[in-house]
Scaffold this active site. Structure first.
Site, mmCIF file in Angstrom:
data_model
loop_
_atom_site.group_PDB
_atom_site.id
_atom_site.type_symbol
_atom_site.label_atom_id
_atom_site.label_comp_id
_atom_site.label_asym_id
_atom_site.label_seq_id
_atom_site.Cartn_x
_atom_site.Cartn_y
_atom_site.Cartn_z
ATOM 1 N N LYS A 161 2.509 -3.205 7.197
ATOM 2 C CA LYS A 161 2.706 -3.547 5.982
ATOM 3 C C LYS A 161 3.974 -3.401 5.765
ATOM 4 O O LYS A 161 4.590 -3.693 4.698
ATOM 5 C CB LYS A 161 1.785 -3.220 4.914
ATOM 6 N N THR A 208 0.514 -1.255 0.046
ATOM 7 C CA THR A 208 0.187 -0.089 0.169
ATOM 8 C C THR A 208 0.554 1.251 0.406
ATOM 9 O O THR A 208 2.437 0.656 0.255
ATOM 10 C CB THR A 208 -0.873 0.137 1.185
ATOM 11 N N ASP A 209 0.487 2.394 -0.182
ATOM 12 C CA ASP A 209 1.134 3.168 -0.774
ATOM 13 C C ASP A 209 1.718 3.926 0.794
ATOM 14 O O ASP A 209 2.043 5.306 1.195
ATOM 15 C CB ASP A 209 0.057 4.431 -1.591
ATOM 16 N N GLU A 210 0.408 3.151 1.646
ATOM 17 C CA GLU A 210 0.640 4.263 3.137
ATOM 18 C C GLU A 210 1.549 3.767 4.627
ATOM 19 O O GLU A 210 2.132 4.229 4.539
ATOM 20 C CB GLU A 210 -1.074 3.638 4.381
ATOM 21 N N TYR A 224 -1.624 -0.571 11.258
ATOM 22 C CA TYR A 224 -1.407 -1.434 9.453
ATOM 23 C C TYR A 224 -0.706 -0.942 8.730
ATOM 24 O O TYR A 224 -0.156 -1.792 8.011
ATOM 25 C CB TYR A 224 -3.293 -0.856 8.924
HETATM 26 P P1 TYD Z 1 -11.184 4.042 4.321
HETATM 27 O O1 TYD Z 1 -11.407 3.484 2.883
HETATM 28 O O2 TYD Z 1 -11.247 3.691 5.162
HETATM 29 O O3 TYD Z 1 -9.066 3.503 3.565
HETATM 30 P P2 TYD Z 1 -7.786 4.341 4.358
HETATM 31 O O4 TYD Z 1 -7.949 4.858 5.449
HETATM 32 O O5 TYD Z 1 -6.535 3.076 4.052
HETATM 33 O O6 TYD Z 1 -6.795 5.736 3.246
HETATM 34 O O7 TYD Z 1 -10.630 5.786 4.098
HETATM 35 C C1 TYD Z 1 -10.688 6.504 2.904
HETATM 36 C C2 TYD Z 1 -10.704 7.638 4.100
HETATM 37 O O8 TYD Z 1 -11.887 8.236 3.642
HETATM 38 C C3 TYD Z 1 -9.928 8.398 5.296
HETATM 39 O O9 TYD Z 1 -9.479 9.433 5.216
HETATM 40 C C4 TYD Z 1 -10.944 7.925 5.949
HETATM 41 C C5 TYD Z 1 -11.824 7.929 5.456
HETATM 42 N N1 TYD Z 1 -12.850 7.816 6.160
HETATM 43 C C6 TYD Z 1 -14.681 8.862 7.397
HETATM 44 O O10 TYD Z 1 -13.660 9.475 6.429
HETATM 45 N N2 TYD Z 1 -15.881 8.158 6.883
HETATM 46 C C7 TYD Z 1 -15.923 6.146 7.266
HETATM 47 O O11 TYD Z 1 -16.525 6.067 7.935
HETATM 48 C C8 TYD Z 1 -14.166 5.293 7.339
HETATM 49 C C9 TYD Z 1 -14.306 4.256 6.836
HETATM 50 C C10 TYD Z 1 -13.447 6.858 6.322
#
Ligand code: TYD
Length: 339
Positions: free
Chosen positions: A149, A120-122, A145
């Site tokens: 990774k 992941t890019d994270e 997380y």
């Molecule tokens: P997510 O889909 O959990 O992916 P990641 O954290 O791996 O990027 O979240 C995408 C973005 O959306 C992240 O900035 C967190 C935000 N988010 C919300 O604002 N509300 C939510 O309910 C969720 C699940 C994520």
């Protein structure tokens, strides 16, 4: 270009999950002579429903098991004469990693002693308003997380360096598309809009993610498997940055019209909630190595991809009901008080 690698038999880990199952569908179609063994533990995010379309295919076999079970993995590698392992199996949800990091370390770090590592890019941490992650950006993971990774990515590098084991490492931006578990932003919003539940947007909603359709990700993994240089890292991204609130508004508006609701009624469900701890502000990928070295680029426009994805969720409500029953419901109720 030198001749592509053409495996006769591959092991896919985590093939019952969102990205893994999309990859299997894609790979069986584009590689008619290759066998695919899917090793998956079927935890909450894995679902054999995702693979209904390939179950009867003689080239496909499912094994239920744990990637940390090295005897099992070795037996499969021998028995099936596996030429390559494509490693999707992972705990993937950042919010879960904050409340319970242990399983992330076990599955994502100990479970990774392999091969083509789908990451992941994270792992690169967070960006400010400008700039992009390249393959040489230092790892600076901020959540349990992404740290798990990054740990796995470093193990993969160590296997290449120490044992001369041929490894490949992809790092992809946020994926969306069919079969994504509705705890992630896009399917969660679709799911809650249909049910007329509040739409939880973290913090100010201005965090930025770079979105890629899962089918374009599958094509990228295949390209790296076949033509990547062992030891290489490949960033995969859609050059498609969106602020969270803009995505939520877009999904709301599309579903207003698809569900025949009056304009603006879904946006009224948006609720700003407490921010995620350590919430990375922005991710954005420089995918020029994929484009220049492997000739890969995304096919999907975001407009088409999101439209198809929303339609898929509307047409597959039974799948959603199935995956959100039981253990997931308990988790969601604990996080959001049953909203
Ligand atoms: P997510 O889909 O959990 O992916 P990641 O954290 O791996 O990027 O979240 C995408 C973005 O959306 C992240 O900035 C967190 C935000 N988010 C919300 O604002 N509300 C939510 O309910 C969720 C699940 C994520």
């Amino acid at each position: 270009m030198t001749e592509s690698f053409t495996p006769a038999s591959v092991l896919v880990t985590g093939g019952a999950g969102f990205i893994g199952s999309n990859f299997i569908h894609h790979f069986l179609q584009t590689n008619p002579a290759c066998r695919v063994i899917n090793l998956d533990l079927l935890t909450y995010a894995g679902n054999l429903e995702n693979l209904k379309g390939v179950e009867g295919d003689p080239r496909y076999e499912f094994v239920r098991g744990d990637i940390c079970d090295s005897k099992l993995v070795a037996a499969i590698l021998f028995r099936e004469k596996i030429d390559a392992v494509i490693h999707f199996a992972a705990e993937s949800h950042v919010d879960r990693s904050i409340t319970g990091p242990e399983i992330f370390v076990r599955t994502n770090v100990l479970g990774t002693q392999v091969f083509l590592q789908v990451s992941t890019d994270e792992v690169y941490g967070s960006l400010g308003a400008s700039g992009l992650f390249t393959e040489t950006t230092p790892l600076a993971a901020n959540s349990p997380y992404s740290a798990s990774k990054a740990g796995a990515d470093l193990l993969v590098r160590a296997y290449q360096e120490t044992y001369g084991f041929p490894t490949l490492n992809t790092r992809c931006s946020n994926n969306y598309g069919p079969y994504q578990f509705p705890e992630k932003l896009i399917p969660l919003m679709i799911h809650n809009i249909i049910a007329e539940k509040p739409l939880p947007v973290y913090g100010d909603g201005l965090n930025v993610r770079d979105w890629l359709h899962v089918k374009d990700h599958s094509r990228a993994v295949e390209a790296v498997l076949k033509n990547g240089v062992p030891g290489g890292v490949y960033n995969v991204g859609g050059n498609n940055e969106w602020r969270n609130i803009d995505i939520v508004n877009l999904v709301c508006d599309m579903l207003d019209s698809k569900l025949g609701r009056s304009s603006g009624s879904n946006r009224a469900l948006i609720t700003f909630v407490k921010d995620r701890p350590g919430h990375d502000r922005r991710y954005a990928i420089d995918a020029s190595k994929m484009r220049n070295d492997l000739g890969w680029e995304p096919f999907y426009t975001f407009e088409r991809g999101i439209e198809e994805t929303i339609s898929w969720y509307l047409d597959n409500q039974e799948w959603v009901r199935e995956v959100t029953s039981g253990a997931y419901r308990d988790y969601y109720e604990k996080m959001y008080g049953g909203r």
